[in-house]
Design an enzyme around this catalytic site. Structure first.
Site, PDB file in Angstrom:
ATOM      1  N   CYS A   1       0.613  55.607 -23.790  1.00  0.00           N
ATOM      2  CA  CYS A   1      -0.011  56.785 -24.405  1.00  0.00           C
ATOM      3  C   CYS A   1      -1.525  56.830 -24.242  1.00  0.00           C
ATOM      4  CB  CYS A   1       0.357  56.852 -25.879  1.00  0.00           C
ATOM      5  SG  CYS A   1       2.123  57.101 -26.175  1.00  0.00           S
TER       6      CYS A   1
ATOM      7  N   HIS B   1       1.993  65.997 -27.980  1.00  0.00           N
ATOM      8  CA  HIS B   1       1.570  64.725 -27.396  1.00  0.00           C
ATOM      9  C   HIS B   1       2.212  64.521 -26.028  1.00  0.00           C
ATOM     10  CE1 HIS B   1       0.513  60.639 -26.786  1.00  0.00           C
ATOM     11  NE2 HIS B   1       1.496  60.051 -27.465  1.00  0.00           N
TER      12      HIS B   1
ATOM     13  N   CYS C   1      -2.956  54.430 -29.954  1.00  0.00           N
ATOM     14  CA  CYS C   1      -2.009  53.331 -29.793  1.00  0.00           C
ATOM     15  C   CYS C   1      -1.164  53.608 -28.555  1.00  0.00           C
ATOM     16  CB  CYS C   1      -1.133  53.169 -31.028  1.00  0.00           C
ATOM     17  SG  CYS C   1      -0.161  54.628 -31.463  1.00  0.00           S
TER      18      CYS C   1
END
Length: 380
Positions: free
Chosen positions: A90, A337, A367
């Site tokens: 990510c 996202h 994260c």
């Protein structure tokens, strides 16, 4: 000879919902729009870009291979530009920024681009394993690596957050994103996308993930894990999107008549405690505070990715962050996202908001499975 890297611009496409407004595009088309779009915003000759480093978390199928170069070429940009694709989970897009900045600091290049893309509608996040080629972990692997939902619930319980606490954060993300859109706070960072269709072209210039919600509505959702705490309303949305940023040596930007918007004061990538896995922003922030001698009070804004509500909530509780400085325009719970693109969305949002508030310093943390990327940013 090293040079001082600066961020000249950072932008993104709108983020679409799964099977939503922009899901009909190929990843190379969408990333190419972001790459060309940020250059057009600056009226920058593409020939000046020496290298583009981009990322994608699931480089399979339509996203297979060097999607950064595929998109660059599809957009009609110069083939002489070097292109590299990475997968840093990510934090991919933000790590791309770090890598480009590092090369400028080393004197390897003067003008570079960082970018990222993910069309999760078309290429879902997968384990990225093939058939007949073995497994990525040895047969005697015995390290506890929980799935992300389990890790998020563990963080919530570890910090003493209740289901109601998480739901309240989820509602707040939606409410803040709605206000931000209504007040035009995202307009500067958006690169509109034209999507062809049977009935003509559609211009998409707004995020699709916003929804009207309430505490009562979120309280009625089922948790993702049985006896868990997080729901779809307190987790990041599966999304489609792309982002791009242009970085330069400060002297080169000056020569080109371009005003730098920000610079990186400090950056790090750390591994996390695998038990909690997604709680790395807590330790990453501490590393940068220790390294710079800064305190939380020195930082005007915090952008901590809302992979799950417990992640930014844990960060804020441990470091004593004022809620009015954290994710002030909402986050991934409301905006979405697209994993390979989010890092630059956080960066663009931080820079835009610093400028809007006439503030100076932001911290960004995201994260990424068992690792975290963190940066302290200064507006110029």
């Amino acid at each position: 000879m090293g040079m001082k890297p600066v961020i000249v611009d950072a932008a993104r496409t709108p983020f679409g919902k799964r099977e939503g407004w922009i899901s009909g595009l190929h990843a190379a088309q969408l990333l190419g729009l972001a790459q060309r779009g940020v250059l057009d915003r600056l009226d920058l000759d593409p020939e000046l870009v020496e290298q583009v480093i981009g990322g994608c978390v699931t480089p399979a199928g339509e996203q297979y291979g060097n999607i950064t170069r595929t998109a660059w070429m599809y957009a009609g940009l110069p083939p002489a530009t070097g292109a590299t694709t990475i997968d840093a989970q990510c934090s991919t897009a933000l790590q791309s920024v770090h890598l480009v900045a590092g090369q400028i600091a080393l004197g390897t290049l003067e003008v570079g681009m960082a970018c990222g893309v993910e069309l999760m509608s078309r290429v879902p996040l997968t384990a990225k394993t093939g058939f007949g080629v073995g497994t990525p972990r040895p047969a005697d692997w015995n390290i506890d690596m929980p799935d992300q939902y389990t890790a998020a619930d563990r963080i919530a319980r570890h910090r003493g957050f209740t289901r109601a606490d998480l739901d309240a954060f989820g509602v707040r993300s939606q409410q803040r994103a709605r206000v931000a859109w209504d007040e035009g706070r995202f307009h500067r960072q958006l690169i509109a996308v034209t999507v062809p269709g049977a009935d003509g072209d559609t211009v998409v210039d707004r995020d699709q993930g916003l929804r009207d919600t309430s505490i009562d509505a979120l309280a009625g959702l089922r948790t993702v894990k049985q006896d868990g705490l997080h729901t779809a309303g307190t987790s990041s949305q599966i999304s489609d999107g792309a982002s791009a940023a242009v970085l330069m040596a400060a002297d080169r930007a000056r020569e080109l008549g371009l005003a730098p918007r920000a610079r990186l004061l400090a950056q790090c990538v750390i591994g996390g405690d695998t038990t909690y896995m997604l709680d790395g922003p807590v330790a990453a922030a501490q590393r940068l505070l220790d390294r710079t001698g800064m305190t939380v009070g020195d930082i005007d804004l915090f952008e901590v990715n809302e992979a799950f509500a417990a992640v930014p909530m844990s960060f804020a509780r441990v470091h004593g962050v004022d809620p009015d400085k954290l994710n002030v325009n909402g986050g991934a719970i409301a905006l979405g996202h697209p994993a390979g693109a989010t890092g630059i969305r956080l960066l663009a949002t931080a820079v835009d908001e610093l400028e809007r508030r006439d503030a100076q310093i932001a911290m960004i943390a995201i994260c990424a499975s068992a690792a975290t990327t963190c940066v302290i940013l200064e507006r110029l």
